[in-house]
Structure formats: C-alpha cells, structure tokens
Scaffold this active site. Structure first.
Site, PDB file in Angstrom:
ATOM      1  NE  ARG A  36      37.016  55.274 -23.829  1.00 61.92           N
ATOM      2  CZ  ARG A  36      38.223  55.297 -23.284  1.00 61.92           C
ATOM      3  NH1 ARG A  36      38.342  55.345 -21.978  1.00 61.92           N
ATOM      4  NH2 ARG A  36      39.293  55.259 -24.030  1.00 61.92           N
ATOM      5  CE  LYS A 199      58.408  56.936 -23.627  1.00 62.00           C
ATOM      6  NZ  LYS A 199      58.007  55.828 -22.732  1.00 62.00           N
ATOM      7  N   GLY A 378      44.655  51.830 -27.626  1.00 62.54           N
ATOM      8  CA  GLY A 378      45.571  50.683 -27.611  1.00 62.54           C
ATOM      9  C   GLY A 378      45.080  49.535 -28.477  1.00 62.54           C
TER      10      GLY A 378
HETATM   11  P1  AMP Z   1      51.045  59.300 -27.684  1.00 61.76           P
HETATM   12  O1  AMP Z   1      50.224  58.935 -26.470  1.00 61.76           O
HETATM   13  O2  AMP Z   1      52.288  58.527 -27.841  1.00 61.76           O
HETATM   14  O3  AMP Z   1      50.205  59.379 -28.942  1.00 61.76           O
HETATM   15  O4  AMP Z   1      51.579  60.754 -27.392  1.00 61.76           O
HETATM   16  C1  AMP Z   1      50.743  61.848 -27.237  1.00 61.76           C
HETATM   17  C2  AMP Z   1      51.470  62.913 -26.509  1.00 61.76           C
HETATM   18  O5  AMP Z   1      52.635  63.272 -27.238  1.00 61.76           O
HETATM   19  C3  AMP Z   1      50.671  64.186 -26.368  1.00 61.76           C
HETATM   20  O6  AMP Z   1      50.387  64.389 -25.003  1.00 61.76           O
HETATM   21  C4  AMP Z   1      51.581  65.277 -26.900  1.00 61.76           C
HETATM   22  O7  AMP Z   1      51.633  66.407 -26.073  1.00 61.76           O
HETATM   23  C5  AMP Z   1      52.937  64.601 -26.925  1.00 61.76           C
HETATM   24  N1  AMP Z   1      53.824  65.178 -27.947  1.00 61.76           N
HETATM   25  C6  AMP Z   1      53.555  65.363 -29.248  1.00 61.76           C
HETATM   26  N2  AMP Z   1      54.581  65.978 -29.865  1.00 61.76           N
HETATM   27  C7  AMP Z   1      55.530  66.183 -28.920  1.00 61.76           C
HETATM   28  C8  AMP Z   1      56.812  66.777 -28.936  1.00 61.76           C
HETATM   29  N3  AMP Z   1      57.324  67.280 -30.063  1.00 61.76           N
HETATM   30  N4  AMP Z   1      57.520  66.817 -27.786  1.00 61.76           N
HETATM   31  C9  AMP Z   1      56.989  66.310 -26.655  1.00 61.76           C
HETATM   32  N5  AMP Z   1      55.784  65.749 -26.576  1.00 61.76           N
HETATM   33  C10 AMP Z   1      55.059  65.668 -27.696  1.00 61.76           C
END
Ligand code: AMP
Length: 397
Positions: A36, A199, A378
């Site tokens: 960054r 999520k 974000g």
């Molecule tokens: P995000 O910040 O929403 O993009 O989520 C990223 C996080 O999702 C990472 O730390 C991954 O380890 C987690 N992740 C990805 N796939 C899975 C899964 N199948 N089950 C649980 N966590 C997950």
C-alpha cells in the site's frame, strides 16, 4: 476539476490522503507488506519532483477511543522513508499547534506524516470543522486512498470542500477507477465474474448488480453452500446462512430470466473439522453429511470453472474459492488464479478485487500475470454494487 498531471505543485504543500493501513509483523512490529505504501509512490514522487512538499494523512487500523500506541502511524514512518527514499518527518497529532508548525515549515521536497487520523472520532463522523482544521495543513488536496473511497470521512470527503479549485485524485486513485470503469462500462464479452469468500450476505448486493452486467457468474467459497441448501441439497456442517436461502433462490431465478449463467461448484473438498490437518474427502457439494464441511471446491468444479474462464474476455474476481490460507484447501483458489492468468495471457482483461483475492493472487505469485490487482477491497465491492463512492464524488463535485 484539476487533473493531477497538469496541476502545478511548485512551492505548494500538498495534503495527500493515502491508505497506509499496512499489516505489521506480530513478533517484530515491522511492516510485513508495504504494497500500500508502494502503491502511492508514483503520486508522491510526482509531487516532490514538481517542486512541492507533502503532508501525508492516513488511517491505521480501527482505534475506538482516541490515541493508542498499537495504532500509531509512527510505527511505519521509517518504512515510508525507506520506500520514498527520503526522510519523512512525523507529527504525533493531526491538529495540534506542533503539527501545524511542522507542516507550515515544510520546504519543497520535504514530507511530513501526520498521526493516525482515526484517533479523532470526528474523522469517522465526517465532521466539517475537523476537516477544516485538517485543510489548514496545505495549499491543495490530493486523494490517493482508493481503499477508503467508500467512506464518507472528514479526511476523504469533507476536506475536499475547502479546496474548490485545488482538489484532485492521485495517480493510484485514477488508475483504480480507470480499471474498474473498464469492467463496469466497457466489458468485452463474455464477461465472467467470480464471487467467493465466506458469506452470501457480504456479496448479495454485488451479485445482484452483476446480474445486470455479466454473462457468467462463478460462485465459490463458503457462500456457495447456502446456494446448495437453497436448491434442496445437504451441506453438513458447511457455512450456511439460513436467513439468505430465499435470496439465493431469487438470485438463481433472476439469473435464469436474464440469461446469466450461474456456475456453482459441483463438488467440494470436505473436511471433518475446520483445521489444516483435518481428514479430507471429495464429495458432491449438495451431498455433504453430518459433521463434514466443504472447505474448498473439488476437481470437477475446477474443470468447469477453468473452462468458463478460458472463454472469457473480461474477468472480475472477488473472494477466494476455499480456505486458501490452509494448504489443504488452497487448490481451488490456486487453480482459478491460474485459469485467470491463462485467460489474461490470451487477451482477456482481468481485474482482481482487493482483500483476500489480491492476497491469493500474490500467494501464488501470479500478481504480474493478471491485468490489474486493486488495492481497494470494500471500495471496489461498493463500486461494483453500483454505489457512488463518497471519496470520488467529493473530488468530482
Ligand atoms: P471474504 O472476506 O468474504 O472474501 O471471505 C474470505 C474468507 O473466506 C477467507 O478467509 C477464506 O478462508 C474464507 N472461506 C472461503 N471458503 C470457505 C469455506 N468453504 N468455508 C469457510 N470459510 C471459507
């Protein structure tokens, strides 16, 4: 609106809002990734080479109640000096008399870093009086903090109003927007969006907006299991947001209406617990039983997704395909990263959203084999949700 390239910085003090929210090594306290800081370098060099001086303004972490040593930007001052190749002075406050004396004394070529702007609650509140005080540090305002452009904070938004003729975006911000616009407004078809991560709730808005833009949407990561549950599948102990089952059904129905192809991972790498050394198996993503949980996409899904990506001309990627931080569950994310790199080599334009997708591409050493890696997680997400970014609007107003 001024443009950064044509503005004369000669003998001017430029307030530059940067995003120096860099990670520190837990043991040594040293900056563990200076990406960054390096990203702002072209902007900072340009100002200095054109006879200006710089007052750097940044946030660092999320302090809740005023100053806290762990959130002090003093910890990164030496690193900023090293990256810039010139000594950077530090002011241990943003609006004290001492800080103003330091900025007033700046000579062309000199740089001052102000303390974490989020030590003031007025920052996140978008307080106009606080912004007015910050504005007294310089003759012009440059916003180069794309990573904070979705926040309507005093130093990203309100401050611009005190420089009606002397506000502009820095080179990083300009570059980020040019690349994002390319995908949002000029996507060559087929346009494939890859959405992953933990999520559904974090990604609903972007998926809904992508239904108006993309030809294909690949859904992976933890969020895919809520879709399988919505389709009547069994997902064991995989991530699931019960309250989003209806949303998933709606997304699938709208995609059908609009002729957008949604690609879900047909199989998964399942684990008997959430751990790097868990027992693993391959299973259909909609037939996972008991305590087993899907932590990565499986080999069939990798084949399907790679085939879609191979034929794509524009690719947007936000969110990993699995728990890529653990080697046992990194294969899906790695394979998708390789497929994106291969498509890019064949002429596709690929934009990697910040945050975890950027970290994944870097982990697999592919950052130079994609078209652009965004620094804004974000902010990029909100841009593709169709929202106006306050930091951008304040400059364009
Ligand atoms: P995000 O910040 O929403 O993009 O989520 C990223 C996080 O999702 C990472 O730390 C991954 O380890 C987690 N992740 C990805 N796939 C899975 C899964 N199948 N089950 C649980 N966590 C997950």
């Amino acid at each position: 609106m001024q443009t950064f390239q044509t503005y004369s910085f000669q003998n001017k003090r430029a307030i530059v809002r940067v995003d120096f929210n860099v990670p520190l090594d837990k043991n040594t306290g040293a900056v563990s990734d200076d990406k960054r800081i390096r990203a702002a370098l072209p902007t900072l060099k340009h100002i200095l080479e054109n006879g200006g001086s710089i007052v750097l303004l940044s946030h660092f972490g999320r302090p809740k109640n005023g100053p806290e040593a762990v959130f002090s930007l003093e910890q990164i001052c030496a690193k900023v000096s090293e990256v810039l190749g010139t000594n950077v002075d530090f002011a241990d406050d943003c609006i004290s008399e001492a800080a103003f004396s330091k900025s007033a004394a700046l000579q062309p070529g000199q740089v001052l870093l102000l303390e974490n702007v989020r030590f003031y609650k007025e920052e996140t509140a978008g307080d106009l009086e606080f912004a007015k005080k910050l504005a007294q540090h310089g003759d012009c305002y440059v916003n180069d903090a794309f990573g904070a452009a979705h926040r309507a904070h005093a130093s990203t938004t309100q401050i611009a109003s005190f420089f009606p003729n002397d506000k502009m975006m820095g080179l990083l911000m300009e570059g980020e927007l040019a690349n994002a616009r390319k995908v949002l407004h000029e996507a060559k078809r087929p346009f494939t969006a890859i959405v992953g991560g933990a999520k559904v709730s974090d990604k609903v808005l972007i998926v809904q907006n992508l239904l108006n833009l993309a030809d294909h949407i690949i859904i992976g990561g933890g969020m895919a299991y809520t879709f399988f549950k919505a389709l009547g599948g069994e997902i064991g102990a995989s991530l699931c947001e019960e309250e989003r089952l209806e949303t998933c059904k709606e997304i699938l129905a709208t995609a059908k209406e609009k002729g957008v192809q949604i690609h879900l991972p047909t199989d998964a790498i399942i684990a008997d617990r959430f751990a790097a050394d868990a027992h693993t198996q391959t299973a259909p993503s909609g037939a996972i039983s008991g305590a087993w949980m899907g932590l990565d996409i499986g080999p069939e899904a990798i084949k399907d997704f790679s085939a879609v990506l191979e034929n794509s001309q524009t690719i947007l990627w936000n969110g990993p395909m699995g728990v890529f931080e653990m080697p046992a569950f990194e294969q899906g994310t790695k394979a998708v990263a390789l497929a994106v790199a291969a498509a890019t080599k064949n002429g596709a334009f690929s934009l990697i959203g910040g945050g975890d997708s950027a970290a994944a591409v870097q982990k697999f050493g592919l950052q130079d084999q994609v078209s652009y890696v965004s620094t804004g997680g974000g902010a990029l997400l909100e841009y593709f949700e169709g929202k106006v970014l306050p930091g951008v609007q304040a400059i364009e107003a």
